[in-house]
Write a protein that holds these residues in place. Structure first.
Motif, mmCIF file in Angstrom:
data_model
loop_
_atom_site.group_PDB
_atom_site.id
_atom_site.type_symbol
_atom_site.label_atom_id
_atom_site.label_comp_id
_atom_site.label_asym_id
_atom_site.label_seq_id
_atom_site.Cartn_x
_atom_site.Cartn_y
_atom_site.Cartn_z
ATOM 1 N N LEU A 179 -3.760 53.049 84.014
ATOM 2 C CA LEU A 179 -2.775 54.116 83.971
ATOM 3 C C LEU A 179 -2.937 54.960 84.986
ATOM 4 O O LEU A 179 -3.762 55.105 85.880
ATOM 5 C CB LEU A 179 -3.259 55.059 82.648
ATOM 6 C CG LEU A 179 -3.624 54.349 81.356
ATOM 7 C CD1 LEU A 179 -4.203 55.332 80.330
ATOM 8 C CD2 LEU A 179 -2.230 53.801 80.879
ATOM 9 N N ALA B 279 -2.969 58.253 86.923
ATOM 10 C CA ALA B 279 -3.749 59.771 86.942
ATOM 11 C C ALA B 279 -2.715 60.815 86.455
ATOM 12 O O ALA B 279 -2.889 61.800 85.908
ATOM 13 C CB ALA B 279 -4.282 60.163 88.323
ATOM 14 N N SER B 280 -1.358 60.643 86.831
ATOM 15 C CA SER B 280 -0.202 61.716 86.548
ATOM 16 C C SER B 280 0.194 61.556 85.315
ATOM 17 O O SER B 280 0.779 62.369 84.719
ATOM 18 C CB SER B 280 0.869 61.547 87.419
ATOM 19 O OG SER B 280 1.213 60.128 87.332
ATOM 20 N N MET B 281 -0.489 60.666 84.331
ATOM 21 C CA MET B 281 0.174 60.309 82.992
ATOM 22 C C MET B 281 -0.414 61.692 81.953
ATOM 23 O O MET B 281 -1.526 61.918 82.250
ATOM 24 C CB MET B 281 -0.029 59.237 82.412
ATOM 25 C CG MET B 281 0.371 58.724 81.250
ATOM 26 S SD MET B 281 0.099 56.926 80.761
ATOM 27 C CE MET B 281 1.353 56.982 79.332
ATOM 28 N N ASP B 282 0.537 61.942 81.009
ATOM 29 C CA ASP B 282 0.174 62.805 80.187
ATOM 30 C C ASP B 282 -0.981 62.283 79.339
ATOM 31 O O ASP B 282 -0.904 61.113 78.956
ATOM 32 C CB ASP B 282 1.245 63.231 79.213
ATOM 33 C CG ASP B 282 1.983 64.341 79.834
ATOM 34 O OD1 ASP B 282 2.377 64.463 80.544
ATOM 35 O OD2 ASP B 282 1.778 65.315 78.867
ATOM 36 N N VAL B 283 -2.143 62.965 78.972
ATOM 37 C CA VAL B 283 -3.235 62.605 78.141
ATOM 38 C C VAL B 283 -2.807 62.386 76.924
ATOM 39 O O VAL B 283 -3.111 61.196 76.090
ATOM 40 C CB VAL B 283 -4.390 63.563 78.035
ATOM 41 C CG1 VAL B 283 -5.335 63.268 77.230
ATOM 42 C CG2 VAL B 283 -4.922 63.986 79.485
ATOM 43 N N GLU B 284 -1.713 62.989 76.166
ATOM 44 C CA GLU B 284 -1.108 62.782 74.955
ATOM 45 C C GLU B 284 -0.558 61.539 74.834
ATOM 46 O O GLU B 284 -0.731 60.755 73.928
ATOM 47 C CB GLU B 284 -0.571 64.009 74.554
ATOM 48 C CG GLU B 284 0.020 64.338 73.450
ATOM 49 C CD GLU B 284 1.223 65.301 72.913
ATOM 50 O OE1 GLU B 284 2.062 65.033 72.127
ATOM 51 O OE2 GLU B 284 1.251 66.099 73.927
ATOM 52 N N GLU B 285 0.270 61.213 75.844
ATOM 53 C CA GLU B 285 0.867 59.992 75.819
ATOM 54 C C GLU B 285 -0.006 58.871 75.902
ATOM 55 O O GLU B 285 0.356 57.764 75.339
ATOM 56 C CB GLU B 285 2.221 59.910 77.099
ATOM 57 C CG GLU B 285 2.950 60.803 76.834
ATOM 58 C CD GLU B 285 4.001 60.564 75.767
ATOM 59 O OE1 GLU B 285 4.157 59.549 75.735
ATOM 60 O OE2 GLU B 285 4.136 61.562 74.847
ATOM 61 N N ALA B 286 -0.968 59.117 76.822
ATOM 62 C CA ALA B 286 -2.017 57.789 76.889
ATOM 63 C C ALA B 286 -2.662 57.360 75.660
ATOM 64 O O ALA B 286 -2.841 56.807 75.136
ATOM 65 C CB ALA B 286 -2.926 58.078 77.973
ATOM 66 N N LEU B 287 -3.005 58.670 75.041
ATOM 67 C CA LEU B 287 -3.749 58.676 73.629
ATOM 68 C C LEU B 287 -2.807 57.878 72.583
ATOM 69 O O LEU B 287 -3.318 57.247 71.843
ATOM 70 C CB LEU B 287 -4.273 59.826 73.239
ATOM 71 C CG LEU B 287 -5.529 60.481 73.711
ATOM 72 C CD1 LEU B 287 -5.838 61.787 73.167
ATOM 73 C CD2 LEU B 287 -6.678 59.539 73.198
#
Lengths: 334, 334
Positions: free
Chosen positions: A98, A100-108
Motif C-alpha cells: 500500500l 503511505a499516502s493511503m487512508d488508514v480507514e480505506e486500508a482497513l
C-alpha cells in the motif's frame, strides 16, 4: 527495478500467457505439475488445495468501487479457484502492498473486505502481511480441503458435455459501462451490472457438489474470460471443444442492444466472471445436474469435447474457430 | 487508487505497526488470533501453519542484488516465519506483480529463485499468479506442517532465558555498505557482508529441533530487527525482558570499527536477519541447547524474561530502556 540493465525480451512482448507458460515449463522441469486453478498437496493423508490471486488496484479495479468490495473481490477470486477444484476453502492470508499516502480507514476496509469474503464461504482470514508500495497490490492466498478427488483442468475426454454454472456477459457489460462512464436508461439494469462487477460470488456450492458427485471430469473457473477458459480447459485436457450454445445473461443482452454492442463478444471476452466451466461424461450428466440443482445451482449445456484440437463455435452463422483471447496482463489489449 | 477522496488519517501517520495493530484488533473481534509469525489451522487432525511475506523491490532490495537472489530471499523470508513456529515448510506459492517493461529472463529468475529457496528447505514451489504493476512486488505464501506443538510468540514466562540462534549486525552493516556505496578495505569482509544480505538462510533446523524438544516457550524470527523482535516477543507474552548480552557478529564489529559506527546499533536495528529469538524455561535450557546443537546450531543466551513490562538493556554502561524501534513501512525512517 531488476533487469533494467538487460536487453532481452520484455514481458510486454511475450504477454502474461507466454510468461506463465515459461513458468509452468520451469516448474515441470522441477517435477511440479503446475498450471491449474489451484495447486494440490497431500499432507499426512489429508488432501489440500492452495491458490493465490492478486489484485492490482490501478489495472484491475474500475473507478468508483469501494475498498471493502475490492478486498471482498480478492477473496472471492481466490475462493473461486478453490471452488473450481472442488476444494472447501478453510483459511485465507492477505498480503497488502500500500502507498503511505493511503487512508488508514480505506486500508482497513480492504482487510475487512477480505474477511467478509472469506466468511461468506465458510473460510477465515487468518493473517497476512503489510508492505509499502507506490500502488495498491492485494494478494490473497487460500487453503482448501479436498474431501473428494479434485477436479482438474486436464480431465475432459472426447464426448464429454461442456457446461457452465451460469450465463456470461454481465461483467463484460459492466466493465464497458464503468470504463466508458455510461449510464444505461434503466437504473435497475445499471445497478445489476454494477453488482455483478463489484460483488461477484464464487460458485462454491456448485464446485463442492460436483466434487462430491464425482460426475465432472474437468473444471476451470472463467475468471480470465469464457473464451480463454474454454481454450485452457481444452488444452490442459488435450481435446477440442465444439460449442453450440453460449449462454448470455439477459441484462448483458439488454445492455448490448441499447449500446449497439455484440452480446456474444461481451459473454466470450468479458472476464472477471466466476462461473465454473465443467466437462461431464455423458453417462454422468444426470448425476451432475442433479447434484448441482440440489444445492440451488444449475448446469447450462454449451457443447461437447471432441478429439480434434481447438475450440469451434457453432453459434449463429457458419462454424468458426473461437479466437484464443481474453484479458491478458503485460500486453496492450486488443 | 482507493481512498483518494477521503481525508482521514494516512498510513504514513500511524506507520506499519499502528496499521498492523488495527488489523490484529479487527481480526480478534472476529475471533481470529492473529499477530504471530504464522497463522495456525488444524485440518482433519493435521496441524498446519500458514505464512506469507512480500518483497517490494524498490524499498526492500539493495541495488546490485540479482533477481535469482531476490526470489530466493522472498522464499527464505516466508520459510523463516514457519521455522520460528517449528513448522516444516511443505509448499510455497509465488504471486508476482511485474512491470510490462521487465525482462522475461529476469522475471523467470525471480520465480526460479523462489523455487531454489523452497528446495533448500525441503519445500516445493507449487504455483502462483502473475499480474502487471508499475513496480516489482513478489509475494510468497507458505504452508508448513506442525509435527509438534507450535512455538508461539506469546509463551514466554518470567524467569525464562532469552536466547538467539546466532549473532546480529551483518545485514545492518551490509545495508549500510550497499546503500552508501561503500567498500570496506577487506574484500573478504565485503563479500561476507554482501552474502549475509543477499543470501540469507532461515533457521529451519533450529526451529524444528526446538519444536521437537518442546523446550522453547516462545519464539519469533528477527526479520524486523533484533530490538523490535524482542519487544514483540515480550508484548505478546505479557512479560518484560532484561538483556545482558547482545551477540554482535565479528564482521559487523570489524565493519563498525572501520566506518566509525556503533556495532550495537547495527545489531539491534539492522533488520532482515533471520535468526530466531527464543524463550526457554531455565529447567529446559539443557534440553534446548542440546537439541539445537544436535542439528549443528547453537543458542546464545542474551538475558531473561521479567515480570515487569519493557525491554531493559544491561550492556555497556547504565541499564536503559531499549527503544522500540526497527524497520517500519509507511513511516519515514529515523
Amino acid at each position: 527495478m531488476g533487469g533494467s540493465h538487460h536487453s532481452g525480451l520484455k514481458l510486454a512482448e511475450v504477454g502474461e500467457r507466454g510468461f506463465v507458460e515459461s513458468i509452468i515449463k520451469k516448474l515441470r522441469s522441477l517435477g511440479v505439475e503446475a498450471g491449474d486453478d489451484a495447486a494440490f498437496i497431500e499432507v499426512a493423508g489429508v488432501k489440500l488445495a492452495l491458490a493465490c490471486d492478486t489484485l492490482v488496484w490501478r489495472t484491475d479495479i474500475p473507478p468508483g468501487m469501494e475498498s471493502l468490495d475490492v478486498g471482498r473481490k480478492a477473496a472471492v477470486s481466490c475462493i473461486s479457484d478453490l471452488a473450481a477444484k472442488g476444494a472447501r476453502p478453510l483459511a485465507l492470508l492477505a498480503s497488502l502492498a500500500l502507498p503511505a499516502s493511503m487512508d488508514v480507514e480505506e486500508a482497513l476496509k480492504l482487510v475487512e473486505g477480505v474477511g467478509v469474503g472469506a466468511a461468506e464461504y465458510g473460510a477465515e482470514l487468518l493473517g497476512g502481511d503489510t508492505n509499502e508500495a507506490t500502488e495498491v497490490v492485494l494478494s490473497v492466498a487460500g487453503l482448501g480441503l479436498l474431501e473428494h478427488p479434485s477436479i482438474k483442468r486436464s480431465g475432459a475426454r472426447p464426448g464429454d458435455y461442456i457446461a457452465a454454472t451460469g450465463p456470461f456477459g454481465l461483467t463484460g457489460a459492466a466493465l464497458h459501462m464503468a470504463l466508458k462512464g455510461l449510464k444505461p436508461s434503466s437504473e435497475e439494469l445499471q445497478a445489476k451490472l454494477w453488482m455483478a462487477l463489484t460483488k461477484p460470488r464464487a460458485r462454491l456450492k456448485e464446485g463442492l457438489a460436483l466434487a462430491s458427485s464425482r460426475a465432472a471430469s474437468a473444471s476451470i473457473d472463467s475468471s480470465d474470460g469464457l473464451a480463454l477458459s474454454l481454450h485452457q480447459l481444452a488444452e490442459a485436457s488435450g481435446v477440442g471443444l465444439r460449442i453450440d450454445h453460449v449462454p448470455v445473461a439477459e441484462e448483458a443482452e439488454a445492455y448490448a442492444e441499447e449500446l449497439g454492442l455484440d452480446p456474444l463478444s461481451l459473454a466470450l471476452y468479458g472476464g472477471e466472471e466466476y462461473e465454473l466451466i465443467v466437462a461431464v461424461p455423458r453417462e454422468k450428466w444426470g448425476v451432475a445436474t442433479a447434484a448441482v440443482e440440489a444445492v440451488g445451482g444449475r448446469l447450462i449445456k454449451m457443447g461437447v469435447a471432441t478429439p480434434t484440437r481447438g475450440v469451434e463455435l457453432h453459434v449463429g452463422g457458419a462454424p468458426r474457430e473461437l479466437p484464443r483471447r481474453g484479458w491478458e496482463h503485460f500486453k496492450p489489449q486488443a
